[in-house]
Design an enzyme around this catalytic site. Structure first.
Site, PDB file in Angstrom:
ATOM      1  N   SER A 166      -2.958  11.164   5.216  1.00 11.92           N
ATOM      2  CA  SER A 166      -2.491  12.547   5.419  1.00 11.92           C
ATOM      3  C   SER A 166      -2.710  12.988   6.874  1.00 11.92           C
ATOM      4  O   SER A 166      -1.905  13.752   7.420  1.00 11.92           O
ATOM      5  CB  SER A 166      -3.180  13.504   4.445  1.00 11.92           C
ATOM      6  OG  SER A 166      -4.569  13.417   4.580  1.00 11.92           O
ATOM      7  N   VAL A 170      -6.265   0.563   5.045  1.00 11.91           N
ATOM      8  CA  VAL A 170      -5.005   0.929   5.687  1.00 11.91           C
ATOM      9  C   VAL A 170      -4.527   2.217   5.008  1.00 11.91           C
ATOM     10  O   VAL A 170      -4.899   2.451   3.856  1.00 11.91           O
ATOM     11  CB  VAL A 170      -3.950  -0.197   5.521  1.00 11.91           C
ATOM     12  CG1 VAL A 170      -4.263  -1.376   6.396  1.00 11.91           C
ATOM     13  CG2 VAL A 170      -3.762  -0.613   4.073  1.00 11.91           C
ATOM     14  N   CYS A 215       0.809  -1.236   0.000  1.00 15.30           N
ATOM     15  CA  CYS A 215       0.000   0.000   0.000  1.00 15.30           C
ATOM     16  C   CYS A 215       0.842   1.288   0.000  1.00 15.30           C
ATOM     17  O   CYS A 215       1.601   1.547   0.936  1.00 15.30           O
ATOM     18  CB  CYS A 215      -0.931   0.013   1.212  1.00 15.30           C
ATOM     19  SG  CYS A 215      -1.914   1.540   1.276  1.00 15.30           S
TER      20      CYS A 215
HETATM   21  N1  LIG Z   1      -7.564   7.958   1.386  1.00 15.22           N
HETATM   22  C1  LIG Z   1      -6.957   6.831   2.034  1.00 15.22           C
HETATM   23  C2  LIG Z   1      -6.699   5.751   0.994  1.00 15.22           C
HETATM   24  C3  LIG Z   1      -6.159   4.473   1.606  1.00 15.22           C
HETATM   25  C4  LIG Z   1      -6.327   3.289   0.667  1.00 15.22           C
HETATM   26  O1  LIG Z   1      -6.876   3.390  -0.447  1.00 15.22           O
HETATM   27  N2  LIG Z   1      -5.849   2.124   1.126  1.00 15.22           N
HETATM   28  C5  LIG Z   1      -6.059   0.920   0.353  1.00 15.22           C
HETATM   29  C6  LIG Z   1      -4.798   0.079   0.259  1.00 15.22           C
HETATM   30  S1  LIG Z   1      -3.505   0.890  -0.621  1.00 15.22           S
HETATM   31  C7  LIG Z   1      -7.076   0.063   1.086  1.00 15.22           C
HETATM   32  O2  LIG Z   1      -7.028  -0.072   2.292  1.00 15.22           O
HETATM   33  N3  LIG Z   1      -7.993  -0.556   0.340  1.00 15.22           N
HETATM   34  C8  LIG Z   1      -8.960  -1.458   0.873  1.00 15.22           C
HETATM   35  C9  LIG Z   1     -10.359  -1.025   0.602  1.00 15.22           C
HETATM   36  O3  LIG Z   1     -10.555   0.105   0.125  1.00 15.22           O
HETATM   37  O4  LIG Z   1     -11.255  -1.832   0.855  1.00 15.22           O
HETATM   38  C10 LIG Z   1      -5.651   7.259   2.712  1.00 15.22           C
HETATM   39  O5  LIG Z   1      -5.026   8.224   2.222  1.00 15.22           O
HETATM   40  O6  LIG Z   1      -5.276   6.666   3.738  1.00 15.22           O
END
Ligand SMILES: N[C@@H](CCC(=O)N[C@@H](CS)C(=O)NCC(=O)O)C(=O)O
Length: 221
Positions: free
Chosen positions: A67, A53, A13
């Site tokens: 952020s 995450v 990630c």
């Molecule tokens: N806006 C979030 C995006 C985090 C994100 O997209 N994480 C992904 C992994 S890279 C995730 O957990 N995806 C699982 C899901 O959305 O179900 C941040 O900046 O923390």
């Protein structure tokens, strides 16, 4: 003093990596717990409001959104990585959010099965990179000679673009020389190099193959 920090991570990630870079840059001791996002454990579902995450556990408290985590970590360990001018800081925050959109478009480009859609996403990424190029200082880092929060936020994107270049010969930074130099400067930093597990390039290639998207047909070996 502050509570011990525990970062909940998924090795691939880029958003988790943003937080790790700040933690490393500030020499903060923290625990890291890896989960499999494809099969998340029950305790993670209970604490992660979006099922995403990164999550940072601060004692019994839970923070989410990369952020926000970056800023919290920065604020508890002065001096700050944020520029002191409120307008510059606010603009940086906006471009950090913009970087999140590029990461999403990049992911769509990499995983899309359809050649036309993948190419469309590539065009979206390239268009956004041109916009970013136009606001970059042209110096070593985004704002100038100092490493700031925005640099930590963009390094994971550049690392993935480097993987893509090595694996498929697609150079997404070809037409943006300031970003290309910025990328090289960021990828050479210890806090960036040490922000991922050692086998990440191999894992990334494995992910590309597993997703079986159009890009996996362009692998050079
Ligand atoms: N806006 C979030 C995006 C985090 C994100 O997209 N994480 C992904 C992994 S890279 C995730 O957990 N995806 C699982 C899901 O959305 O179900 C941040 O900046 O923390």
């Amino acid at each position: 003093m502050f509570h011990r920090l525990e970062l909940i991570s998924f090795k691939l990630c880029p958003f988790v990596q943003r937080a790790v870079i700040v933690l490393k840059r500030k020499n903060i001791d923290f625990d890291i717990t890896y989960i499999d996002l494809n099969n998340p454990p029950q305790w993670f579902k209970e604490i992660s409001p979006l099922g995403q995450v990164p999550v940072l556990k601060v004692g019994d408290d839970v923070l989410f959104e990369s952020s926000v985590i970056q800023e919290y970590v920065d604020e508890i360990t002065p001096p700050s990585l944020q520029p002191s001018d409120p307008l510059v800081k606010a603009k940086n925050r906006a471009w950090i959010s913009f970087g999140g959109d590029i990461l999403m478009a990049l992911h769509a480009m990499v995983t899309s099965k359809d050649e036309a859609i993948s190419n469309e996403k590539r065009a979206v990424v390239l268009g956004k990179l041109q916009q970013l190029e136009a606001v970059h200082s042209g110096k070593a880092f985004f704002n100038g000679s100092e490493f700031n929060m925005i640099d930590a936020a963009y390094a994971p994107m550049f690392m993935r673009m480097e993987f893509i270049k090595n694996l498929t010969a697609i150079d997404l930074l070809e037409a943006t020389p300031k970003l290309s130099t910025w990328s090289q400067n960021l990828l050479a930093l210890d806090c960036v190099e040490q922000s991922v597990v050692p086998g990440l390039p191999t894992m990334y290639k494995g992910m590309l193959k597993h997703m079986d998207g159009y890009l996996s047909t362009l692998l050079v070996d």
